[in-house]
Design a protein around this motif. Structure first.
Motif, PDB file in Angstrom:
ATOM      1  N   ALA A 190      -8.758 -32.218  86.474  1.00  0.00           N
ATOM      2  CA  ALA A 190      -7.880 -31.198  85.893  1.00  0.00           C
ATOM      3  C   ALA A 190      -7.496 -30.196  86.976  1.00  0.00           C
ATOM      4  CB  ALA A 190      -8.579 -30.498  84.748  1.00  0.00           C
ATOM      5  N   THR A 191      -6.329 -29.601  86.825  1.00  0.00           N
ATOM      6  CA  THR A 191      -5.914 -28.531  87.730  1.00  0.00           C
ATOM      7  C   THR A 191      -6.597 -27.221  87.355  1.00  0.00           C
ATOM      8  OG1 THR A 191      -3.759 -29.602  88.026  1.00  0.00           O
ATOM      9  CG2 THR A 191      -3.927 -27.286  88.658  1.00  0.00           C
ATOM     10  N   ALA A 192      -6.749 -27.000  86.057  1.00  0.00           N
ATOM     11  CA  ALA A 192      -7.399 -25.781  85.565  1.00  0.00           C
ATOM     12  C   ALA A 192      -7.939 -26.057  84.170  1.00  0.00           C
ATOM     13  CB  ALA A 192      -6.416 -24.609  85.546  1.00  0.00           C
ATOM     14  N   GLY A 193      -8.783 -25.129  83.684  1.00  0.00           N
ATOM     15  CA  GLY A 193      -9.364 -25.286  82.371  1.00  0.00           C
ATOM     16  C   GLY A 193     -10.713 -25.974  82.431  1.00  0.00           C
ATOM     17  N   THR A 194     -11.341 -26.174  81.284  1.00  0.00           N
ATOM     18  CA  THR A 194     -12.671 -26.768  81.228  1.00  0.00           C
ATOM     19  C   THR A 194     -12.732 -27.913  80.217  1.00  0.00           C
ATOM     20  OG1 THR A 194     -13.427 -25.201  79.523  1.00  0.00           O
ATOM     21  CG2 THR A 194     -13.762 -24.575  81.828  1.00  0.00           C
ATOM     22  N   VAL A 195     -13.582 -28.886  80.551  1.00  0.00           N
ATOM     23  CA  VAL A 195     -13.889 -29.994  79.654  1.00  0.00           C
ATOM     24  C   VAL A 195     -15.406 -30.105  79.564  1.00  0.00           C
ATOM     25  CG1 VAL A 195     -13.698 -32.470  79.207  1.00  0.00           C
ATOM     26  CG2 VAL A 195     -11.784 -31.247  80.275  1.00  0.00           C
ATOM     27  N   GLU A 196     -15.916 -30.126  78.349  1.00  0.00           N
ATOM     28  CA  GLU A 196     -17.362 -30.232  78.138  1.00  0.00           C
ATOM     29  C   GLU A 196     -17.623 -31.427  77.228  1.00  0.00           C
ATOM     30  OE1 GLU A 196     -20.370 -27.510  75.727  1.00  0.00           O
ATOM     31  OE2 GLU A 196     -19.699 -26.503  77.573  1.00  0.00           O
ATOM     32  N   VAL A 239     -18.526 -37.966  89.669  1.00  0.00           N
ATOM     33  CA  VAL A 239     -18.938 -38.473  88.362  1.00  0.00           C
ATOM     34  C   VAL A 239     -20.329 -39.081  88.484  1.00  0.00           C
ATOM     35  CG1 VAL A 239     -18.363 -39.994  86.435  1.00  0.00           C
ATOM     36  CG2 VAL A 239     -16.528 -39.008  87.824  1.00  0.00           C
ATOM     37  N   SER A 240     -21.275 -38.543  87.743  1.00  0.00           N
ATOM     38  CA  SER A 240     -22.636 -39.057  87.784  1.00  0.00           C
ATOM     39  C   SER A 240     -22.751 -40.323  86.934  1.00  0.00           C
ATOM     40  CB  SER A 240     -23.623 -38.007  87.261  1.00  0.00           C
ATOM     41  OG  SER A 240     -23.414 -37.782  85.872  1.00  0.00           O
ATOM     42  N   ARG A 241     -23.787 -41.097  87.188  1.00  0.00           N
ATOM     43  CA  ARG A 241     -24.035 -42.299  86.390  1.00  0.00           C
ATOM     44  C   ARG A 241     -24.254 -41.926  84.933  1.00  0.00           C
ATOM     45  NH1 ARG A 241     -28.916 -46.578  87.578  1.00  0.00           N
ATOM     46  NH2 ARG A 241     -27.517 -47.235  89.253  1.00  0.00           N
ATOM     47  N   LEU A 273     -16.950 -33.038  72.158  1.00  0.00           N
ATOM     48  CA  LEU A 273     -15.957 -32.803  73.200  1.00  0.00           C
ATOM     49  C   LEU A 273     -15.305 -31.445  72.969  1.00  0.00           C
ATOM     50  CD1 LEU A 273     -14.119 -33.759  75.569  1.00  0.00           C
ATOM     51  CD2 LEU A 273     -12.626 -34.815  73.842  1.00  0.00           C
ATOM     52  N   LYS A 274     -15.366 -30.598  73.994  1.00  0.00           N
ATOM     53  CA  LYS A 274     -14.749 -29.280  73.929  1.00  0.00           C
ATOM     54  C   LYS A 274     -13.806 -29.130  75.124  1.00  0.00           C
ATOM     55  CE  LYS A 274     -18.695 -27.040  71.651  1.00  0.00           C
ATOM     56  NZ  LYS A 274     -19.674 -25.915  71.715  1.00  0.00           N
ATOM     57  N   VAL A 275     -12.549 -28.871  74.828  1.00  0.00           N
ATOM     58  CA  VAL A 275     -11.525 -28.717  75.862  1.00  0.00           C
ATOM     59  C   VAL A 275     -10.903 -27.340  75.711  1.00  0.00           C
ATOM     60  CG1 VAL A 275      -9.331 -29.589  76.753  1.00  0.00           C
ATOM     61  CG2 VAL A 275     -11.067 -31.197  75.925  1.00  0.00           C
ATOM     62  N   ARG A 276     -10.826 -26.590  76.804  1.00  0.00           N
ATOM     63  CA  ARG A 276     -10.288 -25.240  76.760  1.00  0.00           C
ATOM     64  C   ARG A 276      -9.255 -25.029  77.868  1.00  0.00           C
ATOM     65  NH1 ARG A 276     -12.500 -25.922  72.827  1.00  0.00           N
ATOM     66  NH2 ARG A 276     -14.079 -24.699  71.699  1.00  0.00           N
ATOM     67  N   GLN A 309     -22.246 -30.959  78.424  1.00  0.00           N
ATOM     68  CA  GLN A 309     -22.203 -30.910  79.878  1.00  0.00           C
ATOM     69  C   GLN A 309     -20.771 -30.717  80.375  1.00  0.00           C
ATOM     70  OE1 GLN A 309     -24.974 -34.715  80.261  1.00  0.00           O
ATOM     71  NE2 GLN A 309     -24.837 -33.657  82.227  1.00  0.00           N
ATOM     72  N   PRO A 310     -20.533 -29.708  81.207  1.00  0.00           N
ATOM     73  CA  PRO A 310     -19.198 -29.534  81.783  1.00  0.00           C
ATOM     74  C   PRO A 310     -18.922 -30.615  82.817  1.00  0.00           C
ATOM     75  CG  PRO A 310     -20.721 -27.931  82.701  1.00  0.00           C
ATOM     76  CD  PRO A 310     -21.474 -28.659  81.631  1.00  0.00           C
ATOM     77  N   ILE A 311     -17.664 -31.051  82.913  1.00  0.00           N
ATOM     78  CA  ILE A 311     -17.292 -32.026  83.935  1.00  0.00           C
ATOM     79  C   ILE A 311     -16.252 -31.412  84.860  1.00  0.00           C
ATOM     80  CG2 ILE A 311     -17.818 -33.997  82.450  1.00  0.00           C
ATOM     81  CD1 ILE A 311     -14.786 -34.402  82.106  1.00  0.00           C
ATOM     82  N   ASP A 312     -16.423 -31.673  86.142  1.00  0.00           N
ATOM     83  CA  ASP A 312     -15.468 -31.224  87.156  1.00  0.00           C
ATOM     84  C   ASP A 312     -15.546 -32.227  88.297  1.00  0.00           C
ATOM     85  OD1 ASP A 312     -13.938 -30.025  89.087  1.00  0.00           O
ATOM     86  OD2 ASP A 312     -14.722 -28.014  88.757  1.00  0.00           O
ATOM     87  N   ILE A 313     -14.760 -33.304  88.195  1.00  0.00           N
ATOM     88  CA  ILE A 313     -14.897 -34.376  89.172  1.00  0.00           C
ATOM     89  C   ILE A 313     -14.385 -33.972  90.540  1.00  0.00           C
ATOM     90  CG2 ILE A 313     -14.727 -36.101  87.343  1.00  0.00           C
ATOM     91  CD1 ILE A 313     -11.961 -36.812  88.364  1.00  0.00           C
ATOM     92  N   ALA A 314     -13.504 -32.956  90.608  1.00  0.00           N
ATOM     93  CA  ALA A 314     -13.009 -32.503  91.903  1.00  0.00           C
ATOM     94  C   ALA A 314     -14.138 -31.903  92.724  1.00  0.00           C
ATOM     95  CB  ALA A 314     -11.887 -31.493  91.718  1.00  0.00           C
TER      96      ALA A 314
END
Length: 276
Positions: free
Chosen positions: A68-74, A87-89, A7-10, A78-83
């Protein structure tokens, strides 16, 4: 920060718009303010802080409930951006959550077998017989019995219900498990049993935990690294020993000074005596 992080959060941010009234303008509430951290594979990051510090909002973002409003989650590369992408299976299988109140998160009209099989039913093509076998096997792994398969949630104690919630969360064999105050509603002896169960499951399945708690004795028992949040910011981040033995931020020092600390060794000894 580690290259083996699952998990990488920036610079993660989450803002909420608070509607104004007749005489007031809308305003922005910043629940999470530019948080960055890594969690290494197979380890536990504990996120601590008082109510309202942003830790539950962080949990909702990591588990893809809120964007998230801003920033990245990996997650697992794999990066996630549900907006943008939903969300994939595949991604849903990688991340699961355990809530504080197991009874509130279990459908009272569903038997436990159906509760455990539901993630497999929704996210895999596994036949019914295999789903049943997987549910029965998972009951055993969390310390429950085959006869519990056909019972309803109200027929269990709080500790047993939390075991069921944990079992459901790992039915899909996730990479990352977010635990939002999972033992705070349990008494001390049951807390220790659930924490030992989580440690065993982590070792067996190579699980990675983000463990959210306000209980410092629990955090010291289970964490590899600790992140302290204060009004949406990460004010302290380091190994468990670094944070507990040499806190640097004034808020961390105040938090530790104001919180009674349980002797984990005495808890272990008391449990061993009861088992004997």
């Amino acid at each position: 920060m580690s290259g083996d992080a699952i998990l990488k959060v920036r610079d993660l941010k989450r803002d909420y718009v608070i509607k104004g009234g007749i005489f007031t303008k809308p305003r922005i509430l910043s629940a999470v303010k530019g948080v960055s951290f890594d969690v290494e594979r197979g380890t536990t990051l504990a996120v601590v802080g008082e109510s309202g510090c942003g830790k539950s909002t962080l949990a909702r973002i990591l588990t893809m409930i809120d964007p998230a409003t801003a920033g990245t989650v990996e997650i697992d590369g794999q990066p996630i951006d549900i907006a943008k992408y939903g969300v994939s299976r595949e991604m849903r299988q990688k991340v699961q959550i355990v809530f504080q109140n197991p009874y509130g998160s279990l459908n009272p009209r569903q038997k436990i077998g159906a509760v455990l099989e539901e993630p497999l039913l929704l996210n895999t093509d596994m036949p019914a017989a295999e789903r049943r076998d997987a549910a029965l096997a998972m009951l055993q792994k969390v310390g429950l019995k085959p006869e519990h398969y056909g019972r309803y949630p109200h027929m269990f104690s709080g500790g047993q219900r939390q075991r069921i919630a944990i079992a459901r969360s790992i039915m899909l064999k996730p990479k990352l498990l977010v635990l939002d105050e999972p033992v705070s509603a349990l008494d001390l002896s049951v807390q220790a049993q659930i924490l030992n169960l989580l440690a065993d499951l982590q070792e067996e399945f190579n699980l990675t935990y983000v463990f959210i708690s306000h209980d410092l004795s629990v955090v010291r028992y289970i964490a590899d690294k600790v992140m302290v949040m204060y009004f949406g910011e990460a004010v302290e981040y380091g190994t468990r020993d670094e944070v507990f033995d040499n806190p640097r931020h004034s808020y961390t020092k105040t938090l530790f000074a104001a919180t009674p600390r349980a002797d984990v060794n005495s808890i272990k000894a008391r449990l061993a005596k009861r088992a004997a």
